[in-house]
Design a protein around this motif. Structure first.
Motif, PDB file in Angstrom:
ATOM      1  N   THR A 279       1.316  -1.945   0.105  1.00 58.56           N
ATOM      2  CA  THR A 279       0.026  -0.058  -0.098  1.00 58.56           C
ATOM      3  C   THR A 279       1.252   1.009   0.339  1.00 58.56           C
ATOM      4  N   PRO A 280       1.972   1.522   1.103  1.00 59.13           N
ATOM      5  CA  PRO A 280       2.657   2.904   0.353  1.00 59.13           C
ATOM      6  C   PRO A 280       3.442   2.643  -0.677  1.00 59.13           C
ATOM      7  N   PHE A 281       4.002   1.505  -1.060  1.00 63.46           N
ATOM      8  CA  PHE A 281       4.905   1.222  -1.529  1.00 63.46           C
ATOM      9  C   PHE A 281       4.277   2.761  -3.442  1.00 63.46           C
ATOM     10  N   PHE A 282       2.882   1.635  -3.339  1.00 60.59           N
ATOM     11  CA  PHE A 282       2.260   1.946  -4.897  1.00 60.59           C
ATOM     12  C   PHE A 282       1.528   3.742  -4.639  1.00 60.59           C
ATOM     13  N   ARG A 283       1.468   3.886  -3.685  1.00 60.80           N
ATOM     14  CA  ARG A 283       1.206   4.695  -3.558  1.00 60.80           C
ATOM     15  C   ARG A 283       1.970   6.035  -3.282  1.00 60.80           C
ATOM     16  N   GLY A 284       3.129   5.643  -2.961  1.00 58.06           N
ATOM     17  CA  GLY A 284       4.557   6.169  -3.364  1.00 58.06           C
ATOM     18  C   GLY A 284       5.111   6.748  -4.621  1.00 58.06           C
ATOM     19  N   ILE A 285       4.648   5.797  -5.386  1.00 59.78           N
ATOM     20  CA  ILE A 285       4.738   5.890  -7.087  1.00 59.78           C
ATOM     21  C   ILE A 285       3.825   6.805  -7.554  1.00 59.78           C
ATOM     22  N   VAL A 286       2.267   6.520  -6.961  1.00 61.45           N
ATOM     23  CA  VAL A 286       1.704   7.510  -7.288  1.00 61.45           C
ATOM     24  C   VAL A 286       2.152   9.293  -7.402  1.00 61.45           C
ATOM     25  N   ALA A 287       2.216   9.587  -6.140  1.00 66.02           N
ATOM     26  CA  ALA A 287       2.961  10.364  -5.289  1.00 66.02           C
ATOM     27  C   ALA A 287       3.787  10.937  -6.297  1.00 66.02           C
ATOM     28  N   ALA A 288       4.679  10.726  -6.160  1.00 68.64           N
ATOM     29  CA  ALA A 288       6.197  11.064  -6.774  1.00 68.64           C
ATOM     30  C   ALA A 288       6.122  11.938  -8.420  1.00 68.64           C
ATOM     31  N   ARG A 289       5.060  11.009  -8.936  1.00 65.62           N
ATOM     32  CA  ARG A 289       5.242  11.468 -10.277  1.00 65.62           C
ATOM     33  C   ARG A 289       3.554  11.002 -10.977  1.00 65.62           C
ATOM     34  N   GLY A 290       3.029  11.145 -10.682  1.00 64.61           N
ATOM     35  CA  GLY A 290       1.983  10.945 -10.420  1.00 64.61           C
ATOM     36  C   GLY A 290       0.973  10.169 -10.934  1.00 64.61           C
ATOM     37  N   LYS A 291      -0.623   9.944 -11.093  1.00 65.28           N
ATOM     38  CA  LYS A 291      -1.316   9.040 -11.829  1.00 65.28           C
ATOM     39  C   LYS A 291      -0.623   7.967 -13.387  1.00 65.28           C
ATOM     40  N   LEU A 292      -0.343   7.079 -13.001  1.00 66.53           N
ATOM     41  CA  LEU A 292       0.168   6.433 -13.897  1.00 66.53           C
ATOM     42  C   LEU A 292      -0.994   6.088 -15.505  1.00 66.53           C
ATOM     43  N   LYS A 293      -0.072   6.639 -16.836  1.00 71.04           N
ATOM     44  CA  LYS A 293      -0.911   6.730 -17.702  1.00 71.04           C
ATOM     45  C   LYS A 293      -1.012   5.106 -19.075  1.00 71.04           C
ATOM     46  N   ALA A 294      -0.079   5.412 -19.435  1.00 67.30           N
ATOM     47  CA  ALA A 294      -0.116   3.996 -20.702  1.00 67.30           C
ATOM     48  C   ALA A 294       0.893   3.444 -20.013  1.00 67.30           C
ATOM     49  N   ALA A 295       0.852   1.374 -20.623  1.00 73.68           N
ATOM     50  CA  ALA A 295       2.426   0.996 -20.850  1.00 73.68           C
ATOM     51  C   ALA A 295       3.157   0.844 -22.258  1.00 73.68           C
ATOM     52  N   GLY A 296       3.575   1.419 -22.333  1.00 76.23           N
ATOM     53  CA  GLY A 296       4.648   1.659 -24.079  1.00 76.23           C
ATOM     54  C   GLY A 296       4.996  -0.142 -24.237  1.00 76.23           C
ATOM     55  N   THR A 297       5.756  -0.667 -25.366  1.00 81.14           N
ATOM     56  CA  THR A 297       6.028  -2.202 -25.352  1.00 81.14           C
ATOM     57  C   THR A 297       7.147  -2.704 -24.694  1.00 81.14           C
ATOM     58  N   PRO A 298       6.565  -3.774 -24.681  1.00 82.93           N
ATOM     59  CA  PRO A 298       7.300  -4.393 -24.049  1.00 82.93           C
ATOM     60  C   PRO A 298       8.328  -4.927 -23.871  1.00 82.93           C
ATOM     61  N   ALA A 299       9.700  -5.457 -24.343  1.00 78.94           N
ATOM     62  CA  ALA A 299      10.747  -5.545 -24.816  1.00 78.94           C
ATOM     63  C   ALA A 299      10.435  -7.027 -23.293  1.00 78.94           C
ATOM     64  N   VAL A 300      10.468  -8.133 -24.176  1.00 79.99           N
ATOM     65  CA  VAL A 300      10.669  -8.863 -23.791  1.00 79.99           C
ATOM     66  C   VAL A 300      11.950  -9.814 -23.223  1.00 79.99           C
ATOM     67  N   SER A 301      12.103 -10.636 -22.764  1.00 73.80           N
ATOM     68  CA  SER A 301      13.623 -11.732 -22.435  1.00 73.80           C
ATOM     69  C   SER A 301      13.022 -12.599 -21.804  1.00 73.80           C
ATOM     70  N   GLU A 302      12.932 -14.146 -22.300  1.00 74.69           N
ATOM     71  CA  GLU A 302      12.178 -14.580 -22.068  1.00 74.69           C
ATOM     72  C   GLU A 302      10.804 -14.530 -20.973  1.00 74.69           C
TER      73      GLU A 302
END
Length: 156
Positions: free
Chosen positions: A61-84
């Motif tokens: 809970t505090p970890f993910f709240r800290g992520i949003v507090a640091a840079r704002g709400k998350l928007k979108a994920a880019g293209t994944p670079a997959v390795s296995e």
């Protein structure tokens, strides 16, 4: 016959890769939604049993709240670079972005998660080209036709 076999193999390989990319992208979208909604129960349900022990709900809970507090709400994920079984995705936010490194197990549960601040992408500049470009712009703006002609001739 061999050519058609190669074409078939290439098609199957690209479909499998797209399916793998899709697994990571769909997981990232669900995770982004859960983080933005502060839905720790949904986040916990996405984690495998080992990750639930590493990141229990009282820490999540505090970890993910800290992520949003640091840079704002998350928007979108880019293209994944997959390795296995691991993919790295750039996730944009209101004030910057994050790099998510996600590992999925066989049932598409998150078995590894590393979130780091996204590194700023700065284009490589070459001073020589920058100087020539600036000089050309000044010549164009100053309507210095002879300077422009000289520059073009010297680059041929």
């Amino acid at each position: 016959m061999a050519f058609s076999g190669l074409v078939f193999y290439a098609l199957v390989s690209s479909l499998c890769a797209a399916e793998t990319d899709n697994r990571f992208l769909e997981t990232a979208k669900k995770l982004i939604h859960a983080i933005n909604a502060s839905d720790t129960a949904a986040i916990e349900s996405m984690l495998d049993s080992q990750m639930q022990q590493v990141l229990p709900i009282e820490k999540a809970t505090p970890f993910f709240r800290g992520i949003v507090a640091a840079r704002g709400k998350l928007k979108a994920a880019g293209t994944p670079a997959v390795s296995e079984s691991t993919a790295t995705l750039r996730v944009s936010a209101e004030r910057g972005g994050w790099d998510f490194q996600v590992t999925l197990d066989g049932s598409d549960k998150i078995s590894g998660l590393l979130i780091t601040p996204a590194k700023a992408v700065t284009p490589a500049t070459d001073d020589r080209f920058a100087k020539i470009s600036k000089r050309l712009i000044r010549a164009i703006n100053g309507e210095q036709i002879s300077t422009i002609e000289t520059m073009l001739r010297s680059e041929e």
